[in-house]
Design a protein around this motif. Sequence first.
Motif, PDB file in Angstrom:
ATOM      1  N   ALA A 192       0.705  -1.375   0.492  1.00 46.66           N
ATOM      2  CA  ALA A 192      -0.006  -0.593   0.203  1.00 46.66           C
ATOM      3  C   ALA A 192       1.220   1.072   0.207  1.00 46.66           C
ATOM      4  O   ALA A 192       1.449   1.279   0.788  1.00 46.66           O
ATOM      5  CB  ALA A 192      -0.238   0.007   1.377  1.00 46.66           C
ATOM      6  N   LEU A 193       0.631   2.281  -1.254  1.00 42.65           N
ATOM      7  CA  LEU A 193       1.165   2.965  -1.025  1.00 42.65           C
ATOM      8  C   LEU A 193       0.931   4.721  -0.984  1.00 42.65           C
ATOM      9  O   LEU A 193       0.088   4.434  -2.331  1.00 42.65           O
ATOM     10  CB  LEU A 193       2.661   3.647  -2.332  1.00 42.65           C
ATOM     11  N   ASN A 194       0.774   5.863  -0.456  1.00 41.55           N
ATOM     12  CA  ASN A 194       0.605   7.384  -1.151  1.00 41.55           C
ATOM     13  C   ASN A 194       1.993   7.922  -0.896  1.00 41.55           C
ATOM     14  O   ASN A 194       2.892   7.337  -0.139  1.00 41.55           O
ATOM     15  CB  ASN A 194      -0.698   7.216  -0.065  1.00 41.55           C
ATOM     16  N   TYR A 195       1.783   9.064  -0.670  1.00 38.87           N
ATOM     17  CA  TYR A 195       2.092   9.466  -0.097  1.00 38.87           C
ATOM     18  C   TYR A 195       3.252   9.987   1.077  1.00 38.87           C
ATOM     19  O   TYR A 195       4.589  10.953   0.708  1.00 38.87           O
ATOM     20  CB  TYR A 195       2.509  11.217  -0.845  1.00 38.87           C
ATOM     21  N   ARG A 196       2.985   9.609   1.420  1.00 35.13           N
ATOM     22  CA  ARG A 196       3.282   9.712   3.072  1.00 35.13           C
ATOM     23  C   ARG A 196       3.663   8.263   3.587  1.00 35.13           C
ATOM     24  O   ARG A 196       4.849   8.164   4.351  1.00 35.13           O
ATOM     25  CB  ARG A 196       2.068   9.950   3.920  1.00 35.13           C
ATOM     26  N   SER A 197       3.435   7.589   3.559  1.00 36.98           N
ATOM     27  CA  SER A 197       3.679   6.284   3.489  1.00 36.98           C
ATOM     28  C   SER A 197       3.628   4.774   2.544  1.00 36.98           C
ATOM     29  O   SER A 197       2.971   4.471   1.569  1.00 36.98           O
ATOM     30  CB  SER A 197       1.669   5.742   4.732  1.00 36.98           C
ATOM     31  N   ASP A 198       3.700   3.795   3.625  1.00 30.64           N
ATOM     32  CA  ASP A 198       4.649   2.540   2.719  1.00 30.64           C
ATOM     33  C   ASP A 198       4.154   1.252   3.307  1.00 30.64           C
ATOM     34  O   ASP A 198       4.855   1.238   4.267  1.00 30.64           O
ATOM     35  CB  ASP A 198       5.616   3.006   2.283  1.00 30.64           C
ATOM     36  N   TYR A 199       3.338   0.000   2.942  1.00 25.06           N
ATOM     37  CA  TYR A 199       3.036  -1.084   3.606  1.00 25.06           C
ATOM     38  C   TYR A 199       3.614  -2.244   3.360  1.00 25.06           C
ATOM     39  O   TYR A 199       3.330  -1.913   2.127  1.00 25.06           O
ATOM     40  CB  TYR A 199       2.005  -0.170   4.929  1.00 25.06           C
ATOM     41  N   TRP A 200       3.708  -2.804   3.371  1.00 24.74           N
ATOM     42  CA  TRP A 200       3.899  -4.336   3.325  1.00 24.74           C
ATOM     43  C   TRP A 200       3.387  -5.062   3.845  1.00 24.74           C
ATOM     44  O   TRP A 200       3.089  -5.196   5.335  1.00 24.74           O
ATOM     45  CB  TRP A 200       5.483  -4.869   2.824  1.00 24.74           C
ATOM     46  N   GLY A 201       2.140  -6.703   3.219  1.00 24.84           N
ATOM     47  CA  GLY A 201       2.018  -7.856   4.013  1.00 24.84           C
ATOM     48  C   GLY A 201       3.465  -8.555   4.283  1.00 24.84           C
ATOM     49  O   GLY A 201       4.430  -8.717   3.422  1.00 24.84           O
ATOM     50  N   GLN A 202       3.466  -9.246   4.385  1.00 22.68           N
ATOM     51  CA  GLN A 202       4.235 -11.031   4.863  1.00 22.68           C
ATOM     52  C   GLN A 202       4.606 -11.523   3.478  1.00 22.68           C
ATOM     53  O   GLN A 202       5.198 -12.264   4.054  1.00 22.68           O
ATOM     54  CB  GLN A 202       3.045 -11.454   6.449  1.00 22.68           C
ATOM     55  N   GLY A 203       3.914 -11.826   2.908  1.00 21.17           N
ATOM     56  CA  GLY A 203       3.570 -12.504   1.238  1.00 21.17           C
ATOM     57  C   GLY A 203       2.869 -13.623   1.390  1.00 21.17           C
ATOM     58  O   GLY A 203       2.717 -14.224   2.802  1.00 21.17           O
ATOM     59  N   THR A 204       3.095 -14.359   0.387  1.00 21.53           N
ATOM     60  CA  THR A 204       2.449 -15.624   0.194  1.00 21.53           C
ATOM     61  C   THR A 204       2.889 -16.600  -0.802  1.00 21.53           C
ATOM     62  O   THR A 204       2.817 -15.687  -1.746  1.00 21.53           O
ATOM     63  CB  THR A 204       0.701 -15.318   0.485  1.00 21.53           C
ATOM     64  N   GLN A 205       3.237 -18.066  -0.467  1.00 23.00           N
ATOM     65  CA  GLN A 205       3.762 -18.512  -1.546  1.00 23.00           C
ATOM     66  C   GLN A 205       3.005 -19.087  -2.597  1.00 23.00           C
ATOM     67  O   GLN A 205       2.127 -19.576  -2.330  1.00 23.00           O
ATOM     68  CB  GLN A 205       4.742 -19.603  -1.228  1.00 23.00           C
ATOM     69  N   VAL A 206       3.430 -18.990  -4.106  1.00 17.70           N
ATOM     70  CA  VAL A 206       2.924 -18.954  -5.252  1.00 17.70           C
ATOM     71  C   VAL A 206       3.912 -20.037  -5.866  1.00 17.70           C
ATOM     72  O   VAL A 206       4.720 -19.845  -5.840  1.00 17.70           O
ATOM     73  CB  VAL A 206       2.518 -18.409  -5.734  1.00 17.70           C
ATOM     74  N   THR A 207       3.358 -21.589  -6.072  1.00 13.31           N
ATOM     75  CA  THR A 207       4.503 -22.583  -6.737  1.00 13.31           C
ATOM     76  C   THR A 207       2.966 -22.823  -7.490  1.00 13.31           C
ATOM     77  O   THR A 207       2.323 -23.345  -7.692  1.00 13.31           O
ATOM     78  CB  THR A 207       4.507 -23.401  -5.628  1.00 13.31           C
TER      79      THR A 207
END
Length: 116
Positions: free
Chosen positions: A98-113
């Motif tokens: 998630a990104l805007n001019y003030r902040s940048d957030y990340w999730g923990q990730g999910t594996q795709v195989t």
Amino acid sequence: QVQLVESGGGVVQPGGSLRLSCAASGFTFSMYSMSWYRQAPGKERELVARISGTGGISNYADSVKGRFTISRDNAKNTVYLQMNSLKPEDTVVYYCNALNYRSDYWGQGTQVTVSS
């Protein structure tokens, strides 16, 4: 507290489909562009797809154009990645951003195989 929680990853055969979801909380979801990135071991994280806050604009990496579709539901604070015609080279960890001019957030990730 900001949270991005990905789900929907797993194992699929080549040519198959998966839909990833990312549920957001703790911030004003519609004010952020949302993206899916992926990262293979030892490689840089790469942008897969991005969608604007209203959902009106989206763009894709060349490697996934025509196969993947990003969408969002601002009423549910959720962004999706529909992945069709999956290939073995799509096997990586996928991250929600998630990104805007003030902040940048990340999730923990999910594996795709993708494997037969």
